[in-house]
Design a protein around this motif. Structure first.
Motif, PDB file in Angstrom:
ATOM      1  N   LEU A   7       0.849  -1.176   0.000  1.00 22.19           N
ATOM      2  CA  LEU A   7       0.000   0.000   0.000  1.00 22.19           C
ATOM      3  C   LEU A   7       0.885   1.225   0.000  1.00 22.19           C
ATOM      4  O   LEU A   7       1.698   1.410   0.882  1.00 22.19           O
ATOM      5  CB  LEU A   7      -0.887  -0.008   1.258  1.00 22.19           C
ATOM      6  CG  LEU A   7      -1.631   1.281   1.577  1.00 22.19           C
ATOM      7  CD1 LEU A   7      -2.612   1.604   0.471  1.00 22.19           C
ATOM      8  CD2 LEU A   7      -2.358   1.148   2.903  1.00 22.19           C
ATOM      9  N   ILE A   8       0.753   2.036  -1.029  1.00 24.79           N
ATOM     10  CA  ILE A   8       1.509   3.281  -1.064  1.00 24.79           C
ATOM     11  C   ILE A   8       0.520   4.417  -1.296  1.00 24.79           C
ATOM     12  O   ILE A   8      -0.244   4.401  -2.256  1.00 24.79           O
ATOM     13  CB  ILE A   8       2.578   3.284  -2.168  1.00 24.79           C
ATOM     14  CG1 ILE A   8       3.721   2.340  -1.759  1.00 24.79           C
ATOM     15  CG2 ILE A   8       3.111   4.672  -2.412  1.00 24.79           C
ATOM     16  CD1 ILE A   8       4.878   2.367  -2.690  1.00 24.79           C
ATOM     17  N   ALA A  84       8.309  11.369  -2.741  1.00 28.38           N
ATOM     18  CA  ALA A  84       9.158  10.771  -3.773  1.00 28.38           C
ATOM     19  C   ALA A  84       8.298  10.124  -4.852  1.00 28.38           C
ATOM     20  O   ALA A  84       7.145   9.740  -4.605  1.00 28.38           O
ATOM     21  CB  ALA A  84      10.080   9.734  -3.144  1.00 28.38           C
ATOM     22  N   PRO A  85       8.819   9.993  -6.069  1.00 25.91           N
ATOM     23  CA  PRO A  85       8.060   9.347  -7.144  1.00 25.91           C
ATOM     24  C   PRO A  85       7.622   7.935  -6.756  1.00 25.91           C
ATOM     25  O   PRO A  85       8.309   7.234  -6.006  1.00 25.91           O
ATOM     26  CB  PRO A  85       9.061   9.316  -8.301  1.00 25.91           C
ATOM     27  CG  PRO A  85       9.999  10.446  -8.020  1.00 25.91           C
ATOM     28  CD  PRO A  85      10.130  10.487  -6.527  1.00 25.91           C
ATOM     29  N   PHE A  86       6.472   7.522  -7.269  1.00 34.59           N
ATOM     30  CA  PHE A  86       5.906   6.208  -6.958  1.00 34.59           C
ATOM     31  C   PHE A  86       6.900   5.093  -7.267  1.00 34.59           C
ATOM     32  O   PHE A  86       7.103   4.182  -6.461  1.00 34.59           O
ATOM     33  CB  PHE A  86       4.622   6.019  -7.772  1.00 34.59           C
ATOM     34  CG  PHE A  86       3.942   4.695  -7.543  1.00 34.59           C
ATOM     35  CD1 PHE A  86       3.211   4.458  -6.394  1.00 34.59           C
ATOM     36  CD2 PHE A  86       4.028   3.681  -8.499  1.00 34.59           C
ATOM     37  CE1 PHE A  86       2.581   3.242  -6.179  1.00 34.59           C
ATOM     38  CE2 PHE A  86       3.403   2.466  -8.297  1.00 34.59           C
ATOM     39  CZ  PHE A  86       2.676   2.241  -7.137  1.00 34.59           C
ATOM     40  N   ILE A 141      -0.789  -3.913 -10.405  1.00 33.59           N
ATOM     41  CA  ILE A 141      -1.663  -2.924  -9.786  1.00 33.59           C
ATOM     42  C   ILE A 141      -3.047  -3.540  -9.576  1.00 33.59           C
ATOM     43  O   ILE A 141      -3.534  -4.314 -10.408  1.00 33.59           O
ATOM     44  CB  ILE A 141      -1.779  -1.664 -10.668  1.00 33.59           C
ATOM     45  CG1 ILE A 141      -0.388  -1.059 -10.930  1.00 33.59           C
ATOM     46  CG2 ILE A 141      -2.697  -0.635 -10.018  1.00 33.59           C
ATOM     47  CD1 ILE A 141       0.328  -0.585  -9.691  1.00 33.59           C
ATOM     48  N   SER A 142      -3.675  -3.208  -8.463  1.00 33.89           N
ATOM     49  CA  SER A 142      -4.993  -3.747  -8.152  1.00 33.89           C
ATOM     50  C   SER A 142      -5.994  -3.483  -9.274  1.00 33.89           C
ATOM     51  O   SER A 142      -5.983  -2.420  -9.906  1.00 33.89           O
ATOM     52  CB  SER A 142      -5.518  -3.113  -6.858  1.00 33.89           C
ATOM     53  OG  SER A 142      -6.883  -3.431  -6.654  1.00 33.89           O
ATOM     54  N   THR A 152      -2.563   3.414  -3.632  1.00 37.27           N
ATOM     55  CA  THR A 152      -2.387   2.462  -4.725  1.00 37.27           C
ATOM     56  C   THR A 152      -2.033   1.103  -4.150  1.00 37.27           C
ATOM     57  O   THR A 152      -0.982   0.941  -3.526  1.00 37.27           O
ATOM     58  CB  THR A 152      -1.262   2.915  -5.680  1.00 37.27           C
ATOM     59  OG1 THR A 152      -1.582   4.193  -6.215  1.00 37.27           O
ATOM     60  CG2 THR A 152      -1.086   1.909  -6.809  1.00 37.27           C
ATOM     61  N   PHE A 153      -2.930   0.140  -4.330  1.00 39.33           N
ATOM     62  CA  PHE A 153      -2.653  -1.226  -3.903  1.00 39.33           C
ATOM     63  C   PHE A 153      -1.966  -1.978  -5.041  1.00 39.33           C
ATOM     64  O   PHE A 153      -2.345  -1.826  -6.207  1.00 39.33           O
ATOM     65  CB  PHE A 153      -3.949  -1.958  -3.538  1.00 39.33           C
ATOM     66  CG  PHE A 153      -4.596  -1.463  -2.281  1.00 39.33           C
ATOM     67  CD1 PHE A 153      -4.214  -1.959  -1.046  1.00 39.33           C
ATOM     68  CD2 PHE A 153      -5.598  -0.506  -2.335  1.00 39.33           C
ATOM     69  CE1 PHE A 153      -4.820  -1.509   0.116  1.00 39.33           C
ATOM     70  CE2 PHE A 153      -6.207  -0.048  -1.178  1.00 39.33           C
ATOM     71  CZ  PHE A 153      -5.817  -0.545   0.056  1.00 39.33           C
ATOM     72  N   TYR A 154      -0.994  -2.799  -4.686  1.00 35.97           N
ATOM     73  CA  TYR A 154      -0.354  -3.629  -5.701  1.00 35.97           C
ATOM     74  C   TYR A 154       0.252  -4.864  -5.044  1.00 35.97           C
ATOM     75  O   TYR A 154       0.450  -4.901  -3.826  1.00 35.97           O
ATOM     76  CB  TYR A 154       0.725  -2.846  -6.457  1.00 35.97           C
ATOM     77  CG  TYR A 154       1.928  -2.452  -5.639  1.00 35.97           C
ATOM     78  CD1 TYR A 154       1.932  -1.290  -4.870  1.00 35.97           C
ATOM     79  CD2 TYR A 154       3.073  -3.236  -5.638  1.00 35.97           C
ATOM     80  CE1 TYR A 154       3.036  -0.932  -4.124  1.00 35.97           C
ATOM     81  CE2 TYR A 154       4.185  -2.878  -4.900  1.00 35.97           C
ATOM     82  CZ  TYR A 154       4.166  -1.730  -4.134  1.00 35.97           C
ATOM     83  OH  TYR A 154       5.260  -1.377  -3.390  1.00 35.97           O
TER      84      TYR A 154
END
Length: 239
Positions: A7-8, A84-86, A141-142, A152-154
């Motif tokens: 999770l981010i 920071a970038p994803f 990615i979810s 964003t879930f992944y």
């Protein structure tokens, strides 16, 4: 297969997520005599001489293998902040995921060559390197992701295992240290780190001396093949 869930968010970074012998002496028996003179030695038959040990004797646990995957020594610093970038945050989490599975500090790096596509169901590839050995990860990615979502879930799935010498030596010791019937634990000189297929024979071997091995059960070496699973090293007997 274990898959870590992550999770981010824009405001927070989630956690990627024996026997006796007898002899009969007939040399002094007169011709035609029907008598006998038997004597039992009472000595235990000698076990066959062992082969030479393999290159690396395994005599105790490996001090570099940590007890917990959450040990601070396994943290990758500096940790990117929430702005920071994803992709950078994903790469950081992947390095810590790999270190947490190995429980051995080491030099790591990560790279997502084509970036991580943030679309519902999108799959991307990132590469994580540990001590020169590279493990590809699949990032998905979810399916419920919506553009502009706060979080964003992944899922991240390693596509190869990692054979690490220190891990194998440590596992060889901890798996057998309580047995009184074996000794002379040793392994081939294993690679410091090598990417391998999971649950597949690596072509590398260890062995130990067992008091009950051998064709006659009087002692011999037991040869062990090596496989790697997601979190550890497995040994299997080679006959």
């Amino acid at each position: 297969m274990h898959i870590s869930k992550n999770l981010i968010g824009l405001a927070a970074v989630g956690i990627l997520v024996a026997g006796c012998s007898s002899s009969t002496d007939d040399s002094a028996r007169p011709a035609g005599s029907t008598g006998s003179a038997d004597s039992a030695s009472g000595d235990k038959a000698k076990a066959p001489e062992p082969k030479a040990d393999l290159a690396v004797p395994v005599t105790g646990p490996q001090p570099d293998v940590l007890a917990s995957s959450s040990d601070p020594k396994l943290k990758v610093t500096p940790e990117p902040d929430n702005s920071a970038p994803f992709d950078e945050r994903v790469e950081h989490k992947l390095q810590e995921d790999l270190l947490g599975r190995l429980k051995i500090p080491g030099k790591t790096s990560a790279d997502c060559p084509d970036g991580v596509t943030r679309k519902a169901g999108a799959v991307s590839v990132c590469n994580v390197t540990y001590e020169g050995a590279t493990v590809p990860y699949e990032i998905k990615i979810s399916d419920k992701y919506k553009e502009g979502s706060f979080v964003t879930f992944y899922t991240s799935t390693p596509k190869k295992g990692l054979l690490v010498a220190k891990n194998a030596y440590d596992r060889m010791w901890t798996a057998n240290k309580g047995r009184s019937d074996i000794s002379k634990l040793s392994c081939e000189e294993l690679p410091a780190a090598k990417a391998v297929e999971e649950e597949t024979e690596t072509g590398q071997y260890c062995q130990y001396w067992s008091a009950y091995a051998g064709d006659d059960g009087k002692g011999g070496y037991v040869k062990l093949g090596i496989k790697v699973n997601r979190h550890n090293v497995d040994f299997f007997e080679v006959r």
